[in-house]
Design a protein around this motif. Structure first.
Motif, PDB file in Angstrom:
ATOM      1  N   GLY A 134       0.789  -1.229   0.000  1.00  0.00           N
ATOM      2  CA  GLY A 134       0.000   0.000   0.000  1.00  0.00           C
ATOM      3  C   GLY A 134       0.816   1.272   0.000  1.00  0.00           C
ATOM      4  O   GLY A 134       0.361   2.304   0.489  1.00  0.00           O
ATOM      5  N   LEU A 137       0.544   4.919  -5.156  1.00  0.00           N
ATOM      6  CA  LEU A 137      -0.753   5.372  -5.644  1.00  0.00           C
ATOM      7  C   LEU A 137      -1.065   4.771  -7.008  1.00  0.00           C
ATOM      8  O   LEU A 137      -0.201   4.739  -7.891  1.00  0.00           O
ATOM      9  N   TRP A 169       0.618   2.107 -12.094  1.00  0.00           N
ATOM     10  CA  TRP A 169       1.374   2.318 -10.862  1.00  0.00           C
ATOM     11  C   TRP A 169       2.681   3.075 -11.040  1.00  0.00           C
ATOM     12  O   TRP A 169       3.129   3.755 -10.112  1.00  0.00           O
ATOM     13  N   SER A 376       1.370   6.660  -1.856  1.00  0.00           N
ATOM     14  CA  SER A 376      -0.059   6.547  -1.534  1.00  0.00           C
ATOM     15  C   SER A 376      -0.522   7.591  -0.519  1.00  0.00           C
ATOM     16  O   SER A 376      -1.713   7.883  -0.421  1.00  0.00           O
TER      17      SER A 376
END
Length: 601
Positions: A134, A137, A169, A376
């Protein structure tokens, strides 16, 4: 690794610049986005934007950058352009400077916030790991109006597939609009036998049929040289350990003169014709070790090679204390000063009759070893996607390509168009031809030192010999007629006289079938599994240690004994298990290479 610059004719070009116009952003409205913990920096300040009101809040962006050789807040003229266009500052976090290998990456990953912008490798499962954790983004919803990145959509898609999760990505580096079989180097190939041309001339330009023939030639040159410019001892070879990895890197550099590329414990000829073990008795790696051993026996190797680092080595090139350069860029960037070249002194590439110098082809789908992503937890993700889009625009390419990318800088400062062709300005001549120490940028362009203000991101967004498709201008000023006419010296004229009058060694070697081009692909080396990785770490320590001992062996008997010990030691550790994986990786890459060659036809 940063290099101290002085006046150089064919030095490595510092990439530069600044464009004052405002950029139309892409995708979602800016100033929104993810508001969370954003790492170490003070993320925003309620100050007025200089970007025409598009970005109202000034933010500081943490850039985790595996390529950077600078840590801290970007300063100088590049900082000014970023502030004016995006109302943000770049706080660069550099593992190369912080030290500790991957520890900084692991620590920041464990904290859940690698950076707002991330520049690191995508292969070896890294992108997959970052996405799974995670940390990155998904840019899909932010790319709708990104006119520059749209040109590279297929490259972005294929790079993002390494995440094994649907999404956009990462943007790979060095995406090229040139054919995969077109060398990506400007004037000199990355690999070629580069030596002090003035001394080579002084001993009669002797012909060299094989690598080993070069030893007698270098012995004559060393005897002729006497002392360095400061009166110190001169050696044909001066080595260093800094870049050692799976093998002795300096030996690997010699193997590249015959078209071989190391891949773990395998040596692969880049045309796919041969894959061998570094332990093979008749292999290219052992040949390179024997060559360096023989050089040492002849008194041609600097005795400080085992203890010095790369920085120390560079100062010896500055002083004229080293006669052979493992890569053309090293010798030319350090010794080919304006004064030396005008006097006919300096490094140029020579010819070995049987060589096939490894040249790197352009990569239409980009380079998986380096890519750029948005973190992210970035405060304003749209602004960062806009920034990436700009980096891949003609303006961004000219201004922000890596320090060694050779791009031309900003129109009006370093160059201008005359009669439809790009030419250097007076300032551009000082920056790119004279390489003036302490050269300051005019205040209207941001002021401060030209060198210190260069982009510290150290990422090549496109191929270094790519062409602006709208104007037909090569981004790399070293390819311009104006630049090449300005660097003509007694040294280059003498070299050209012995090479059919051509302008560059890349041209001569290509025309005479002395290059072996590694066709550019987006092949990504897979990560080793845990067991193989453990074995490899143990083996490579022994291989590197034994390799250095072999080069400095006292006689043939000790050399052969050390070679036997090395094989027995690493075979006992499980060397063959690692080699099997490396050879399979080579074969998989060869498939990609052949596909790229076919597409380029």
């Amino acid at each position: 690794m940063r290099k101290t610059m002085k006046k150089r004719v064919l030095g490595i070009a510092l990439v530069t610049a600044m464009i004052a116009s405002s950029l139309t952003g892409c995708g979602k409205n800016s100033n929104g986005g993810n508001n969370g913990n954003n790492g170490n920096s003070n993320k925003s300040a309620e100050t007025s934007s200089e970007s025409g009101g598009k970005y109202e809040k000034t933010i500081t962006v943490d850039v985790f950058d595996s390529q950077a050789n600078f840590q801290g807040v970007q300063s100088g003229w590049f900082a000014k352009i970023v502030k004016e266009k995006f109302n943000m500052e770049l706080n660069i976090i550099a593992p190369n400077v912080a030290g500790g290998g991957d520890s900084l990456y692991q620590t920041r990953s464990a904290n859940g916030d690698l950076g707002d912008l991330i520049i690191t490798n995508l292969d070896k499962s890294r992108l997959k790991d970052m996405v799974s954790a995670g940390l990155v983004l998904n840019m899909t919803d932010y790319l709708d109006s990104c006119e520059n990145l749209k040109k590279y959509e297929e490259a972005i898609k294929q790079a993002s597939e390494l995440a094994e999760t649907e999404g956009m990505w990462a943007v790979p580096s060095e995406i090229s609009n040139q054919a995969a079989t077109e060398p990506c180097e400007a004037l000199e190939p990355t690999n070629a036998p580069s030596l002090r041309w003035d001394l080579y001339a002084a001993v009669g330009y002797p012909q060299m049929s094989t690598l080993e023939d070069m030893l007698d030639v270098l012995k004559q040159m060393q005897d002729k040289a006497g002392k360095s410019d400061s009166g110190k001892d001169v050696y044909a070879f001066s080595l260093f350990k800094d870049w050692d990895g799976d093998i002795m890197q300096n030996a690997g550099a010699l193997a590249s003169l015959y078209g071989y590329e190391p891949s773990g414990f395998a040596m692969s000829k880049v045309d796919g014709s041969d894959v061998q073990s570094i332990l093979d008795e008749d292999g290219i790696y052992l040949r390179a070790l024997k060559f360096l051993y023989q050089a040492n026996q002849m008194g041609l190797v600097d005795p400080e090679s085992t203890t010095q680092n790369f920085d120390t080595l560079q100062t010896k090139y500055d002083d004229g204390a080293v006669l052979y350069s493992l890569w053309p860029w090293l010798g030319t960037s350090r010794y080919n000063t304006t004064e030396n070249a005008a006097n006919g002194k300096g490094f140029q590439s020579a010819v070995i009759d049987d060589m096939q110098c490894l040249s790197y082809g352009s990569m239409p789908l980009g380079k998986m070893e380096v890519g750029i992503m948005v973190g992210s937890k970035a405060e304003d993700p749209q602004r960062l996607v806009d920034f990436i889009d700009w980096l891949y625009s003609p303006e961004g390419i000219q201004t922000s390509t890596a320090q060694t990318g050779g791009t031309c800088g900003p129109e009006g400062l370093t160059w201008e168009m005359k009669d439809g062709k790009p030419v250097l300005t007076e300032f551009g001549v000082k920056a790119f031809v004279d390489i003036e120490d302490g050269l300051n940028v005019p205040e209207e362009w941001g002021g401060g030192s030209w060198k210190d203000g260069v982009s510290q991101l150290n990422i090549k967004t496109v191929g270094i010999v790519d062409v602006d498709e709208e104007t037909g201008m090569c981004y790399n000023y070293q390819r311009w007629d104006d630049y090449q006419s300005r660097i003509s010296t007694k040294l280059t004229e003498d070299w050209a006289a012995h090479h059919d009058g051509v302008k560059s060694s890349i041209e001569y070697l290509s025309d005479n079938n002395l290059l072996l081009v590694l066709a550019g692909t987006n092949y990504a080396t897979p990560e080793y599994d845990t067991d193989i990785s453990t074995i490899k770490e143990q083996c490579k320590q022994s291989i590197v240690a034994y390799s250095w001992q072999m080069v400095f062996a006292k006689d043939d008997a000790e050399f052969n004994s050390l070679y036997k010990e090395m094989k027995e030691t690493v075979n006992g550790l499980g060397f063959e298990q690692v080699l099997a994986v490396d050879k399979q990786n080579c074969q998989d890459k060869i498939v990609k290479i052949k596909e790229a060659v076919e597409v380029s036809k």
